[in-house]
Design a protein around this motif. Structure first.
Motif, mmCIF file in Angstrom:
data_model
loop_
_atom_site.group_PDB
_atom_site.id
_atom_site.type_symbol
_atom_site.label_atom_id
_atom_site.label_comp_id
_atom_site.label_asym_id
_atom_site.label_seq_id
_atom_site.Cartn_x
_atom_site.Cartn_y
_atom_site.Cartn_z
ATOM 1 N N UNK A 161 -0.637 -8.008 -4.623
ATOM 2 C CA UNK A 161 0.202 -6.851 -4.294
ATOM 3 C C UNK A 161 -0.179 -5.632 -5.129
ATOM 4 N N UNK A 162 -0.508 -5.843 -6.402
ATOM 5 C CA UNK A 162 -0.910 -4.733 -7.263
ATOM 6 C C UNK A 162 -2.207 -4.103 -6.779
ATOM 7 N N UNK A 163 -3.158 -4.948 -6.364
ATOM 8 C CA UNK A 163 -4.414 -4.432 -5.812
ATOM 9 C C UNK A 163 -4.148 -3.657 -4.522
ATOM 10 N N UNK A 164 -3.250 -4.165 -3.695
ATOM 11 C CA UNK A 164 -2.889 -3.452 -2.472
ATOM 12 C C UNK A 164 -2.333 -2.060 -2.789
ATOM 13 N N UNK A 165 -1.524 -1.961 -3.834
ATOM 14 C CA UNK A 165 -0.980 -0.662 -4.226
ATOM 15 C C UNK A 165 -2.109 0.298 -4.615
ATOM 16 N N UNK A 166 -3.072 -0.198 -5.375
ATOM 17 C CA UNK A 166 -4.210 0.642 -5.759
ATOM 18 C C UNK A 166 -5.006 1.072 -4.530
ATOM 19 N N UNK B 33 0.798 -1.232 0.000
ATOM 20 C CA UNK B 33 0.000 0.000 0.000
ATOM 21 C C UNK B 33 0.825 1.273 0.000
ATOM 22 N N UNK B 34 2.102 1.163 0.207
ATOM 23 C CA UNK B 34 2.973 2.340 0.099
ATOM 24 C C UNK B 34 3.845 2.289 -1.153
ATOM 25 N N UNK B 35 3.584 1.343 -2.030
ATOM 26 C CA UNK B 35 4.419 1.163 -3.210
ATOM 27 C C UNK B 35 4.228 2.265 -4.244
ATOM 28 N N UNK B 36 5.320 2.612 -4.913
ATOM 29 C CA UNK B 36 5.252 3.593 -5.991
ATOM 30 C C UNK B 36 6.468 3.462 -6.897
ATOM 31 N N UNK B 37 6.361 4.069 -8.076
ATOM 32 C CA UNK B 37 7.449 4.088 -9.045
ATOM 33 C C UNK B 37 7.718 5.519 -9.480
#
Length: 392
Positions: free
Chosen positions: A288-293, A234-238
């Protein structure tokens, strides 16, 4: 429903621009006509504007978002027999453009040269043409040629004795001269970066269309995203883009997440990775991708960076991207986060009195379509209109 855009005065470029002109505006009117809420007269009027002048089918300037391909995208979406003849003509012209672009791209790779981002990206390049081919014809030899090119794009190129990602682009991201970009750049986002090719390859594979090396290409791009991802779940970014010095050090200079947009931001990238994970059957990566969203939808600081209501880099783009992901996940958390983010969107709209332009990417047409998809209104649906965003 959100008010449909007023049809503005014409210009040659406006008549053939999916992003801010007649083709994009027509999509909103097509939705109402196909739902039986309005007649086809506004659509026919816009179609006349699109085709009044010779359509741009020049290999250097035509793209999904400009010229003959943009017009074909919209007329196909209409599904009206009045446009069958012009679509058949456009198909031939567009196929010629695509073949020319593919030949130039393979020749460039053969010579060991770096590409321009516009060779392969969604807005200007061959990824956009691939999206059009999927929209127009779910499987064709030409679509397979585009996918084969994208597979080849993921293989390293050697420049000045060093291996670079095959999509490492020459020049600057904004096409303005700057010493920082003398050795090129790599973009991450959906509109102009590697997320667009990743999404197209993933969507094609999910539809049963795959080339030799297809899976390896997906893994190569995913590994790149893993390398440059900051934060977890949930704190992921690029970063939006990196230069050669950042590539050399392996560290991006971005101090934190850019605004949570579809076009350049991490939500668009996360959805591309989500689609790739689904195509590969990688449940953990999809989670994990859904968590990022979810993280972007529930972080007030990130939401505060959104400064307009549109699709490209505003509220509509973030919410629609997350909404399309909800159809591919069994967890209710994403839907709940999406609903919560609506509260912030309403607060933004109440406090913002800036006029909204008419167009698709930044304006009222795209906002109306996104709101309909989000079930803000229940009287309007238009299947497949967002293939040009590669989130569905």
């Amino acid at each position: 429903m959100t008010t449909l855009p007023r049809i503005p005065a014409e210009s040659a470029r406006w008549a053939q621009s999916l992003g801010d002109g007649a083709p994009g505006i027509a999509l909103a009117y097509i939705a109402r006509a196909r739902a039986g809420l309005d007649g086809w007269e506004p659509v026919h009027r816009l179609a006349t504007a699109m085709t009044r002048s010779p359509l741009n089918a020049h290999p250097d300037t035509a793209s999904l978002y400009q010229g003959a391909p943009a017009v074909a995208y919209t007329l196909h979406t209409a599904g009206h027999r009045a446009y069958d003849a012009v679509l058949a003509t456009l198909d031939d012209a567009i196929a010629t453009v695509i073949r020319h672009r593919l030949e130039a791209a393979h020749r460039r790779i053969d010579h060991g040269q770096m590409p321009y981002a516009g060779e392969y990206d969604l807005i200007n390049g061959l990824t956009g043409f691939g999206a059009l081919l999927l929209h127009r014809d779910r499987e064709s030899a030409l679509l397979r040629d585009v996918l084969a090119y994208l597979v080849r794009l993921t293989r390293p190129i050697r420049v000045d004795g060093r291996d670079l990602p095959g999509w490492w682009a020459t020049g600057s991201p904004d096409r303005r001269a700057s010493a920082r970009w003398n050795a090129g750049h790599a973009g991450f986002g959906m509109a102009h970066g590697i997320a667009g090719p990743l999404a197209l390859l993933a969507i094609a594979k999910r539809r049963g269309i795959a080339m030799a090396g297809h899976v390896d290409a997906l893994h190569t791009i995913i590994a790149w995203l893993d390398q440059w991802r900051r934060g977890q779940r949930r704190t992921g970014w690029w970063p939006e883009v990196i230069d050669h010095n950042e590539l050399r050090t392996g560290s991006a200079t971005s101090p934190g997440p850019p605004r949570p947009s579809w076009c350049y931001g991490s939500p668009g990238i996360a959805r591309a990775e989500h689609l790739a994970a689904l195509a590969l059957g990688d449940q953990q990566r999809a989670f994990d991708a859904v968590e990022t969203l979810i993280g972007y939808l529930t972080d007030d600081h990130q939401l505060a960076q959104l400064t307009d209501a549109g699709l490209c880099h505003g509220w509509a783009g973030l919410l629609l991207t997350a909404h399309r992901a909800t159809a591919d996940t069994s967890t209710g958390e994403l839907s709940a986060a999406l609903h919560a983010a609506e509260t912030h969107r309403h607060q933004y709209l109440r406090g913002n009195s800036d006029p909204t332009p008419a167009g698709f990417l930044d304006g009222a047409a795209g906002i109306a379509l996104a709101h309909a998809a989000l079930k803000i209104t229940s009287d309007l649906t238009l299947p497949d209109w967002d293939h040009c965003l590669l989130i569905n």
